[in-house]
Motif scaffolding. Structure first.
Motif, short mmCIF file in Angstrom:
data_model
loop_
_atom_site.label_atom_id
_atom_site.label_comp_id
_atom_site.label_asym_id
_atom_site.label_seq_id
_atom_site.Cartn_x
_atom_site.Cartn_y
_atom_site.Cartn_z
N SER A 270 0.83 -1.20 0.00
CA SER A 270 0.00 0.00 0.00
C SER A 270 0.86 1.25 0.00
CB SER A 270 -0.93 -0.01 1.21
OG SER A 270 -0.16 -0.03 2.40
N PHE A 271 0.23 2.40 -0.31
CA PHE A 271 0.96 3.64 -0.49
C PHE A 271 0.13 4.76 0.11
CE2 PHE A 271 2.47 6.82 -3.96
CZ PHE A 271 3.22 7.50 -3.01
N ALA B 256 -3.08 2.83 -3.36
CA ALA B 256 -2.90 4.16 -2.81
C ALA B 256 -4.17 4.58 -2.10
CB ALA B 256 -2.55 5.15 -3.92
N LEU B 257 -3.99 5.17 -0.87
CA LEU B 257 -5.14 5.67 -0.13
C LEU B 257 -4.68 6.75 0.82
CD1 LEU B 257 -6.20 3.21 2.68
CD2 LEU B 257 -3.98 3.13 1.55
N GLU B 258 -5.65 7.57 1.26
CA GLU B 258 -5.35 8.61 2.22
C GLU B 258 -5.08 7.99 3.59
OE1 GLU B 258 -5.16 11.91 2.04
OE2 GLU B 258 -5.67 12.22 -0.06
N GLY B 259 -4.01 8.43 4.25
CA GLY B 259 -3.68 7.92 5.58
C GLY B 259 -2.82 6.67 5.50
N GLU B 260 -2.29 6.32 6.68
CA GLU B 260 -1.41 5.16 6.76
C GLU B 260 -2.23 3.88 6.78
OE1 GLU B 260 2.19 3.38 6.65
OE2 GLU B 260 1.90 5.57 6.77
N VAL B 261 -1.91 2.95 5.92
CA VAL B 261 -2.60 1.67 5.87
C VAL B 261 -2.11 0.78 7.00
CG1 VAL B 261 -3.02 -0.40 4.53
CG2 VAL B 261 -2.98 1.83 3.41
#
Length: 1023
Positions: free
Chosen positions: A409-410, A494-499
């Motif tokens: 994830s990113f 990719a997503l907002e915030g830490e996965v």
């Protein structure tokens, strides 16, 4: 900011003007330097030759100009040019026709071409001409004209004294006359008859090449002209010969001198001219020799063993080496063999580098050889042999991606940091091209970047990537423009915030016991709002998972797996993306192995001493940290009599003093403790039964350990060893030794199967160790546990007594001679053998005066002269015990005083017997008075001459007070010494006491007749 009135800020236009001025100044200086060092050329005329060597200042003037031009190396010279050299300067002109002329300092020449032959008008200074090839060179000065033929070498000088030339090699023609080597030509007709010396070797203005800095041997040769005396030979470091290296007067015409690299001047001339040369020899008699150190060039590139790699475009190889001073050019050779045969490259280069791009693949060997102009002598050394390789590579391989990994994830939130896309570095790559796309085939990329490094930084402020699934890949391009295939494609989310999606327990590479796996709790954390799957597979790609369950929590337990290596992860699925955690390795371990019981083995019989130890030993079990050891009675296998649950070693020793004989069982189980990467683990239990028998050792009874025995009693009565054995012995052995290690060295006694009582005899002083070694008929050792020891004291026995004379007694000398006396000794023991010894040595047994075997208790002495005497008695008892006297006794015999010398001698001392006395004597009687205590006298008569005192007469000791010399014929004119000594004789004639000698002088004087008269013989018969 406040500015002062009228102040001005230094702005950009001012900087521009300043930089333009600086650039103009530098440009002008460059043109000035170029103009200062350039040499003029004629565009419409072919040059006669070239300046091949120049030292310091040398100038040239065209025939149609008045401006002197500065010469440089490789400057061309033309017909009519005038050339001059300054102080301490030198120049060499090499003609295209083949000849060479060298100008020494302060020399002026003008060049002309006459019938295709160079003609040199020589005005001033010193020159040398070398026509190694071509038709020759004409050298003229004033009215003199000298034609140097091909192969000739000439040294010449011109000045106020006129023109002179020496033919060094070859031939020259002057006015139709041919001059051979060694000849001298002078423009002054009277000068040709002068005594001269022609320098032949080294050639004039020779520049000699050497390859080492150490001094080398140089041979000098010359030719005598018009003289036969010795030649003065000189070599110096300066032209004025103030720092000479050699000064020799030689009969011959050659010399050998060791000279180091540098500039040298040398000259030869008749020795008779030495005093007249205080102002220096003629200029043309001084020759210059330059010894140039020419080290081989060192290769710089390509480096030894360097490999050039290419795919389609052959590499450009840069050959570079260090400069060799004064080299005209270099020959570079490259071949595919170390012998440099059939070279693929052989090029002449004036610089120290060039680039070549036509070598095919392979290993290439190359070498650089410096070449000097023709006015150098000697050989130059080439560089060493070096090699490099050219390899043609295949297609570029695709890069290997590192981060982000497939399925990771990113975080694209605003608070994130820079993110790195990275891949493995490839040395052949010149650049990399990165593509990021929403499509798996990387079509329609949203990011395409070419980078030089093996990573790309997606900056924290870059907003190109939004929420969703992405794919990325890289291909690389080499320096030739060849591109590799695209790497394997990795996907990331990719997503907002830490996965948050990670597995917690068990950690990677965790090992759990197979029996404990159902109790193992698998845990993880995930903040993704998607369905979570718990997966376990036997392969890392999870192509065929053994467990694949949907779970709504973050923990799971109660799963059973076979022993082996497994991989587990959690996966999040959605219509757009599937994210999996990186697989973690889980090892399910079977029970630890069963230990192999080594000793005592199953059903073994163990026999030990009553207080002995029983060692238990088993083989190590892999992965075991410790072992559980237990010991049971065979009759009660549920209650251990001994146990150790944390036995770290593969052995255990138990002392059996508290355990009875009987049958026992012992068990061992391997255990592994829990660690962060492993659960606790139990092993299979091994067991073995054995029977125990206690053995009773031999008892050492007498003498008791540490006993002390009387020395004399132990020697004469001996001692008895006593021992007993509770067990029946199959064999036994008694050992008595002076060594505490009874089996080391040679024992005093060694008896096989001895009796319980062992007699010992004649024990000497010292400590003794003894033991009994024994075995039962079954072979069990029942030897005494420890050896016993006893000590025999020193033997105390009374030695013989030396009774008389007492130690350090003194005897009068006459008494010792007349009544020698006796020695007396005694002994409490009865000696078997004895020996009396008397000597002047402190050790009476050395050089004895008396040596008597088995003497009586009283021993009469012989006559003893004055001095110190030592005596002793050596003795042994019948049982060989030494009872000798501890130390010898001594006594002293005092010196005997001499008897006084006789008085009343006749003739008296100094008597003179002349003719008158002798005429009345037929013999001479010598007499003397008696001496008290003397009973005999010794008379001696000597003649005094140059050889000493030869004896005339001597008597033995006689009881008379006179001596008569009956025959006077034994005496002659001269001086005589007569002596008398009084002595005391024993009855057997032994001289007991000597006396002081009375010495007297007697002179016999008979004068010779001064004028003998002849008696009247009368008339003889027949007259």
């Amino acid at each position: 900011m406040n500015k002062a009135p009228g102040s001005r800020v230094f702005g950009a236009p001012d900087y521009a003007v300043f930089l333009i001025c600086i650039a103009g100044a530098i440009f002008c200086l460059w043109f000035f330097q170029r103009d200062l060092n350039q040499s003029l050329t004629r565009l419409n005329e072919a040059p006669m030759g070239t300046i091949t060597f120049k030292y310091k200042a040398a100038q040239r003037r065209f025939s149609d100009r008045v401006l002197w031009d500065r010469l440089a190396k490789e400057s061309p010279v033309y017909n009519g040019d005038m050339i001059r050299t300054a102080d301490l300067s030198e120049a060499t002109v090499t003609f295209h026709s083949g000849g060479i002329i060298n100008l020494q300092e302060n020399s002026i020449i003008q060049l002309f071409e006459e019938n295709a032959i160079p003609r040199i008008d020589f005005t001033l200074g010193s020159v040398s001409v070398n026509v190694h090839s071509g038709g020759g060179i004409i050298l003229s000065s004033g009215n003199s004209r000298l034609e140097v033929l091909s192969g000739g070498v000439v040294s010449a000088g011109a000045g106020e004294d006129g023109f002179t030339a020496s033919i060094v090699e070859g031939r020259a023609i002057v006015s139709g006359e041919t001059l051979e080597a060694g000849s001298v030509f002078s423009g002054d007709p009277g000068g040709i008859s002068l005594s001269r010396t022609v320098s032949l070797q080294p050639r004039p203005a020779t520049r000699l090449l050497v390859n080492e800095r150490r001094p080398s041997t140089v041979q000098f040769k010359w030719n005598k002209v018009n003289y036969t005396e010795t030649t003065r030979f000189e070599v110096a470091e300066d032209r004025g010969f103030t720092r000479p290296a050699a000064q020799l007067d030689l009969d011959g015409d050659e010399a050998l001198v060791e000279l180091a690299p540098g500039t040298w001047w040398w000259r030869v001339y008749p020795s008779g001219m030495a005093e007249g040369l205080e102002g220096g020899a003629a200029e043309n008699s001084i020759e210059k020799l330059a010894i140039s150190y020419a080290p081989p060039p060192e290769q710089i590139t390509p480096a030894e063993g360097y490999v050039y790699r290419y795919r389609t475009k052959q590499p450009s190889v840069r050959f570079q080496w260090t400069e060799t001073a004064e080299a005209a050019f270099y020959i570079v050779t490259a071949a595919d063999n170390p012998q440099l045969l059939n070279p693929a490259l052989q090029i002449q280069e004036q610089g120290t580098s060039f680039i070549y791009s036509k070598l095919p693949p392979g290993r290439w060997y190359w070498q650089v050889q410096p070449v000097f102009s023709g006015d150098y002598e000697g050989t130059s050394a080439g560089s060493g042999l070096s090699y490099f390789s050219i390899e043609q590579s295949g297609d570029l391989s695709p890069p290997v991606l590192s981060n982000p990994q497939n399925g990771s994830s990113f975080n694209i939130s605003a608070e994130r940091q820079d993110f790195y896309f990275s891949w493995a570095n490839n040395l052949e790559a010149d650049s990399y091209t990165l593509r990021i796309s929403r499509n798996r085939d990387l079509s329609g990329p949203i990011i395409t970047r070419m980078v030089r490094d093996n990573y790309y930084v997606y900056r924290a402020d870059d907003r190109t990537i939004s929420d969703g699934q992405y794919y990325w890949g890289v291909y690389q391009t080499d320096m030739e423009g060849n591109a590799s295939p695209v790497s394997s494609v990795n996907g990331f989310f990719a997503l907002e915030g830490e996965v948050i999606q990670r597995t917690l327990f068990p950690p990677d590479n965790y090992t759990t016991a197979e029996s404990l796996l159902p109790d193992t709790r698998f845990t993880w954390r995930s903040n993704l709002p998607f369905q979570t799957r718990f997966q376990i597979s036997s392969t890392p790609d999870f192509s065929n998972p053994a467990i694949d369950e949907v779970t709504g929590g973050e923990t799971i337990r109660g799963r059973q797996l076979a022993a082996g290596t497994w991989y587990w992860r959690i996966a999040v699925e959605s219509p757009e993306v599937t994210l999996q955690t990186a697989p973690k390795v889980l090892k399910v371990a079977p029970p630890l192995g069963r230990p192999v019981m080594e000793t005592p083995r199953d059903n073994a019989l163990v026999a030990i001493p009553e207080q002995g130890d029983v060692p238990f030993q088993w083989a190590a079990v892999p992965d075991a940290d410790y072992y559980q050891f237990r010991l049971y009675r065979e009759a009660d296998p549920t209650r251990p009599v001994y146990e150790d649950n944390l036995n770290a070693a593969e052995s255990r020793v138990i002392n059996w003093s508290n355990y009875a004989e009987g049958n026992y069982v012992w068990t061992v189980q391997a255990l592994a403790e829990e660690t962060p990467l492993r659960s606790r683990q139990n092993g299979l239990i091994s067991s073995a039964a054995f029977s125990l028998r206690k053995l009773r050792p031999v008892t050492l009874e007498s003498p008791e350990p540490g006993a002390v025995l009387n020395g004399l009693a132990a020697y004469r009565q001996g001692e008895t060893i006593r021992w007993s054995a509770p067990e029946t012995l199959g064999n036994s052995r008694f050992i008595l030794s002076r060594n505490s290690d009874l089996l080391a060295g040679r024992p005093v006694m060694d008896i096989t199967n001895p009796n319980p009582s062992i007699p010992l005899s004649q024990l000497r002083e010292g400590t003794y160790y003894w033991t009994i070694l024994g075995e039962t008929p079954e072979g069990y050792d029942v030897s005494a546990p420890t050896p016993a020891s006893f000590r025999v004291l020193p033997i105390e026995i009374t030695p013989v007594s030396l009774n008389q004379p007492g130690n350090n007694t003194e005897f009068e000398g006459l008494e010792a001679l007349r009544r020698p006396g006796r020695v007396r000794w005694s002994s409490d023991e009865i000696p078997q053998t004895s020996r009396f010894a008397l000597s002047r040595n402190s050790d009476p047994l050395k050089d004895p005066l008396m040596d008597i075997r088995n003497p009586g208790a009283e021993i009469p002495l012989v006559r003893l002269e004055a001095g110190d005497y030592y005596w002793t008695i050596r003795a042994e008892t019948p049982d060989s015990l030494d009872i000798s006297a501890p130390a010898p006794f001594s006594f002293r015999v005092l010196p005997i005083p001499p008897l006084p010398s006789p008085e009343g001698v006749s003739p008296e001392n100094g008597a003179l017997l002349g003719p008158d006395q002798l005429a009345a004597m037929n013999s001479i009687t010598f007499s003397w008075g008696t001496v008290p205590g003397a009973n005999a006298y010794i008379f001696s008569l000597y003649r005094e001459d140059e050889t000493g005192l030869p004896e005339i007469a001597r008597t033995e000791a006689q009881p008379v007070v006179s001596y008569t010399l009956p025959d006077l014929s034994a005496l002659d004119v001269g001086t005589y010494i007569w002596q008398v000594e009084a002595v005391s004789l024993a009855e057997d004639g032994y001289i007991e006491q000597r006396g002081m000698i009375a010495s007297n002088r007697l002179t016999i004087d008979i004068p010779l007749p001064s004028n003998p008269r002849r008696a009247d013989m009368g008339i003889l018969y027949g007259q």
